[in-house]
Each structure stands twice: as structure tokens, then as C-alpha cells.
Scaffold this active site. Sequence first.
Site, PDB file in Angstrom:
ATOM      1  N   GLY C 109       0.821  -1.205   0.000  1.00  0.00           N
ATOM      2  CA  GLY C 109       0.000   0.000   0.000  1.00  0.00           C
ATOM      3  C   GLY C 109       0.845   1.240   0.000  1.00  0.00           C
ATOM      4  CB  CYS C 110       4.456   1.799   0.102  1.00  0.00           C
ATOM      5  SG  CYS C 110       5.630   3.134   0.196  1.00  0.00           S
TER       6      CYS C 110
END
Lengths: 99, 129, 111
Positions: C109-110
Site C-alpha cells: 500500500g506504499c
Amino acid sequence: MLHIVNKSPFERNSLESCLRLAKQGSAVLLIEDGVYGAAQGSSVEAKVQGAMANVKVYALDADLQARGMANKVLDGVTVVDYGGFVDLVAEHSNLQSWL
Amino acid sequence: MSDEMMEEDGVIKKFMFVNRKAPYGTIYALEGLEVVLISAAFEQDVSLAFVDDGVFELKKGQDTKALGQKNFSPTYRALEGYDIEKLYVERESMEARGLSEEDLLVDVQVVSAAEMADLMAEQDVVISF
Amino acid sequence: MPMVEVAGKTFEVDEEGYLTNLADWNMDVAGYLAAEEKVEMTDSHWEVVNFLREYYDEYQIAPAVRVLTKAIAKKLGADKGNNKYLYELFPYGPAKQACKIAGLPKPTGCI
């Protein structure tokens, strides 16, 4: 809601789950191996026929033709071409593809 | 997932990720979970549904040491920290597999097939794994 | 994959310098990874790095920054659980740099 099923009902439970979770008035489009679910005389015929009281079932012509199944489509199933596929997608505000 | 799909003029859409596969046998469950984690960054209204073998993803006590794969089941407990708090399990699928709520490793809402159908129908986007 | 030697032990990192095998991590390795990131480790840095390792141990993922910030605020207080504090410690991104030093994979999710 438009539900799209592309797996054979004899290999996976996608169609069965789809029919269980499709609300009254929704549409179910069978494509690819999913079109086998529209066949007459199969072991899932009764289930599909029963579901047609609540949902509208469609099958994609190109996939039926390719599999030699176009002459075995259950009464009540609407056969659509690619244009009809597009219309179905456009007519519904949301859709769910069952893997 | 395209940006356009996720954020249309800052409107919040209802996204439901439907999990229908058991863990480890195929990559669907893990990939689905990663998509869910990434989706959290878009700050949409995200919910998860567990249907069919997807219920097995939440079985307590998974231990993959002997298998040599990563045990990703603890990650479902991290979802709350990602503000993903709506986890729905279909009762029919759960019971057909001999499981009850006590067998699950995270708090969920157990719903009937009819309730699940309603939840699915009210989504803007449904993505199935 | 590149191999690195620290204090007589060899370990593997990926193209971006993340430790390939979580189990290879120790304080020396962390020191090497921090030097690569040009981060001078203080107690405050270690506190975040250790927090991340505990988070990973519990949830099997490296958290997104937003999630990390919130979790740190909950455990260590709001004066530490905020972007300013964490970016002062790890100027090139707390998730990216602190995760790397902690030996964790790049956060999911980066984006």
C-alpha cells in the site's frame, strides 16, 4: 446488478454462488465456459431454470457457437452478441464478475 | 486498479472485495488481500465479503511453517488499522464448511445469503477473488 | 541479488536495498542498512524500528505510513505518532526508510 459468470458450472461453483447471491431482478450473463450453464439436459438445468423466475439469464452467442452449444440453449435464456453484451453492461449501474 | 476508477472528483464510492478462494492452494486469497490493503490508500468505502471457500481464509490457527509459505492470516487483523472494518461472512458458506463464528480469527458480521445479496447490490464496484 | 557482508556475516538484499530474508536481521545489519540510508540511529530511531518489527511480527505486513503513524500514536503517544516527528527521524519517508532498516519488505500500500 449484472453478474458475469465465465466458468463451467461442472468445474466450479461460480454459477451456483452467483445464483444464490443474485437479487431478484438482476441479470446473469454467461460467457466463455460459463455458457455450458445454459445447456438443456444438464445436471444444473433445474437450478438455472429455477433461478430464471428471479433473474434474467443471458448467454454470449460467440461462446455458444464456438463450443457447439448454440442448438442446446435452455428456453428462457436470451442469446446475445457482443453488441448485446455491451448493452447489458451499459444498462446496469454495477456489475460483478465471478471468478 | 486505475486512479479513475478509485477517485472520481473525490467522490467516495462503495467498494466490495469478494473473497471466494481458500488460502495457499492458489494465489487468489493473498493477492486479494494485497489489493484490499492498497485500496485503503484511496480512502474509499471498502468492505470485504467472505463467500464459499473464502471463509477458510479466516480460519483460526493457520500455521504454514511446515508448508514453507508465508502465513498471511494475521494480516486480516491489521485491516482495522487500515480503517477497513466491514467484514461480512455468509452464514450458509460458513456452516456448509462446518465452521462457526468462534472458528474465525477476526471479528466479522455473519449475514445470510439474502443479506449478502443486498450488500453486494448496493456497491458501486464489486471485485471478486 | 546483491550480497552484503557485515560483521563477518553475509546476507542478501534486493535491487532497492531491502533485506531479502527477514531472519538475517540483527543490530549490525540494521546499522549497515541505516548507513546506506544515511540515517544516524538514535534511541528515537530504534524505538520506531523496533515498533515496526513488532508490528510485522503481529500482522505479517509492513504498515502504510498512515497506519504506522496512527499505531505509533496509540502506543507511544501523539507527540511521536505524527508525520512531523517521523519525517524528522526518517526524512525520505518513515515507511520506506524505517522499514528498510527494520529489515522488512517494502510496505504494502506504499504508492
